[in-house]
Write a protein that holds these residues in place. Structure first.
Motif, PDB file in Angstrom:
ATOM      1  N   LEU A 171       0.998  -1.121   0.119  1.00  0.00           N
ATOM      2  CA  LEU A 171      -0.127  -0.022  -0.133  1.00  0.00           C
ATOM      3  C   LEU A 171       0.825   1.148  -0.030  1.00  0.00           C
ATOM      4  O   LEU A 171       0.507   2.131  -0.422  1.00  0.00           O
ATOM      5  CB  LEU A 171      -0.885  -0.151   1.201  1.00  0.00           C
ATOM      6  CG  LEU A 171      -2.151  -1.024   1.233  1.00  0.00           C
ATOM      7  CD1 LEU A 171      -2.794  -1.107   2.445  1.00  0.00           C
ATOM      8  CD2 LEU A 171      -2.916  -0.540   0.035  1.00  0.00           C
ATOM      9  N   GLY A 172       2.164   1.200   0.775  1.00  0.00           N
ATOM     10  CA  GLY A 172       2.992   2.388   0.927  1.00  0.00           C
ATOM     11  C   GLY A 172       3.395   2.750  -0.620  1.00  0.00           C
ATOM     12  O   GLY A 172       3.480   3.828  -0.988  1.00  0.00           O
ATOM     13  N   LEU A 173       3.910   1.671  -1.127  1.00  0.00           N
ATOM     14  CA  LEU A 173       4.508   1.535  -2.734  1.00  0.00           C
ATOM     15  C   LEU A 173       3.198   2.294  -3.697  1.00  0.00           C
ATOM     16  O   LEU A 173       3.719   3.259  -4.440  1.00  0.00           O
ATOM     17  CB  LEU A 173       4.947   0.700  -3.172  1.00  0.00           C
ATOM     18  CG  LEU A 173       6.303  -0.052  -2.548  1.00  0.00           C
ATOM     19  CD1 LEU A 173       6.638  -1.552  -3.162  1.00  0.00           C
ATOM     20  CD2 LEU A 173       7.502   1.020  -2.905  1.00  0.00           C
ATOM     21  N   LEU A 174       2.241   1.918  -3.403  1.00  0.00           N
ATOM     22  CA  LEU A 174       1.015   2.280  -4.262  1.00  0.00           C
ATOM     23  C   LEU A 174       0.715   3.802  -4.416  1.00  0.00           C
ATOM     24  O   LEU A 174       0.524   4.488  -5.226  1.00  0.00           O
ATOM     25  CB  LEU A 174      -0.193   1.317  -4.033  1.00  0.00           C
ATOM     26  CG  LEU A 174      -1.190   1.410  -5.189  1.00  0.00           C
ATOM     27  CD1 LEU A 174      -1.040   1.135  -6.340  1.00  0.00           C
ATOM     28  CD2 LEU A 174      -2.613   0.744  -4.490  1.00  0.00           C
ATOM     29  N   VAL A 175       0.517   4.029  -2.680  1.00  0.00           N
ATOM     30  CA  VAL A 175       0.143   5.505  -2.518  1.00  0.00           C
ATOM     31  C   VAL A 175       1.307   6.432  -2.672  1.00  0.00           C
ATOM     32  O   VAL A 175       1.051   7.463  -3.383  1.00  0.00           O
ATOM     33  CB  VAL A 175      -0.215   5.526  -0.918  1.00  0.00           C
ATOM     34  CG1 VAL A 175      -0.432   6.998  -0.546  1.00  0.00           C
ATOM     35  CG2 VAL A 175      -1.576   4.853  -0.719  1.00  0.00           C
ATOM     36  N   SER A 176       2.512   6.197  -2.335  1.00  0.00           N
ATOM     37  CA  SER A 176       3.585   7.016  -2.775  1.00  0.00           C
ATOM     38  C   SER A 176       3.944   7.186  -4.072  1.00  0.00           C
ATOM     39  O   SER A 176       4.170   8.342  -4.652  1.00  0.00           O
ATOM     40  CB  SER A 176       4.811   6.639  -1.978  1.00  0.00           C
ATOM     41  OG  SER A 176       5.353   5.398  -2.403  1.00  0.00           O
ATOM     42  N   GLY A 177       3.733   6.090  -5.019  1.00  0.00           N
ATOM     43  CA  GLY A 177       3.827   6.267  -6.419  1.00  0.00           C
ATOM     44  C   GLY A 177       2.867   7.476  -7.118  1.00  0.00           C
ATOM     45  O   GLY A 177       3.305   7.923  -8.059  1.00  0.00           O
ATOM     46  N   PHE A 178       1.577   7.418  -6.596  1.00  0.00           N
ATOM     47  CA  PHE A 178       0.886   8.488  -7.339  1.00  0.00           C
ATOM     48  C   PHE A 178       1.036   9.697  -6.617  1.00  0.00           C
ATOM     49  O   PHE A 178       0.570  10.754  -7.275  1.00  0.00           O
ATOM     50  CB  PHE A 178      -0.609   8.428  -6.622  1.00  0.00           C
ATOM     51  CG  PHE A 178      -1.360   7.123  -7.521  1.00  0.00           C
ATOM     52  CD1 PHE A 178      -1.726   7.295  -8.964  1.00  0.00           C
ATOM     53  CD2 PHE A 178      -1.441   5.877  -6.924  1.00  0.00           C
ATOM     54  CE1 PHE A 178      -2.044   5.988  -9.511  1.00  0.00           C
ATOM     55  CE2 PHE A 178      -2.146   4.851  -7.656  1.00  0.00           C
ATOM     56  CZ  PHE A 178      -2.348   5.063  -8.978  1.00  0.00           C
TER      57      PHE A 178
END
Length: 220
Positions: A93-100
């Protein structure tokens, strides 16, 4: 300078978080949390993970057997399973959120405040993922040290020692923590200009239109 630091911090933070997440997934499933070397039979080694126990023999190779019961496991292994699953989920989830929230991503590039919040949230999730990875690894390591130096166990009894997965888990947790820190540093630094060129062209056109309107009003 601030723009370069922000860009480098974002990319480094996401890269470290991705590396830590991959390593934490490997740590979860590798059967090398503990190693046991038999003095009587040097050709045979035992390894233990969260999900199975393996025996390594030179003649046969590696043979593994899954644990039959979750409730029959020691407390540190039961809790470690849950925490490692939680770490993997939070890291994803951290990777997904920070990617945006990255400036190089054009989606939502005009909403700078939203991107900043996404970077902060991604950093918090990376921190949580790192902590939930470090706790089970450190707990299993602590129990291994206690059992290794237990004076009630006879000296001739083989002792479990640290496996490679423990060191992998420590490195994964530290990578996630450092990645979260870099994401927070990037979010707190000055904002980068809008990445896409058509916004700059649109602003220039609006400026020219305003000048033409003012000149027309002055002539009238």
């Amino acid at each position: 300078m601030a723009l370069a630091f922000r860009t480098v911090a974002q990319l480094a933070g996401v890269s470290l978080s991705w590396l830590g997440w991959v390593l934490s997934c490997l740590t979860n499933y590798l059967p090398h949390w503990k190693n046991l070397n038999l003095d009587l039979n040097e050709m045979e080694n035992w390894t233990m993970g969260l999900w199975q126990t393996c025996v390594i023999q030179e003649a046969v190779g590696m043979q593994c057997k899954d644990f039959d019961s979750f409730l029959a496991l020691p407390a540190e292994l039961r809790v470690s399973r849950i925490l490692m699953f939680l770490s993997n989920g939070l890291g994803f989830l951290g990777l997904l959120v920070s990617g945006f929230g990255l400036d190089c991503l054009r989606i939502g590039e005009s909403q700078r405040d939203l991107k900043r919040r996404l970077l902060i949230l991604g950093g918090i999730l990376s921190w949580a993922s790192g902590i939930t990875a470090l706790v089970p690894v450190s707990w299993v390591a602590h129990k291994t040290v206690q059992e290794f130096w237990d004076e009630n166990v006879p000296d001739f009894v083989p002792r479990w020692e640290f496996g490679e997965a423990l060191f992998l888990g420590w490195f994964a947790g530290l990578s996630l923590l450092l990645g979260g820190c870099l994401l927070h540093c990037a979010a707190c630094s000055s904002h980068a200009p809008l990445a896409s060129g058509h916004y700059a062209v649109a602003q220039t056109q609006d400026h020219h239109r305003q000048l033409e309107t003012r000149n027309a009003n002055l002539k009238n």
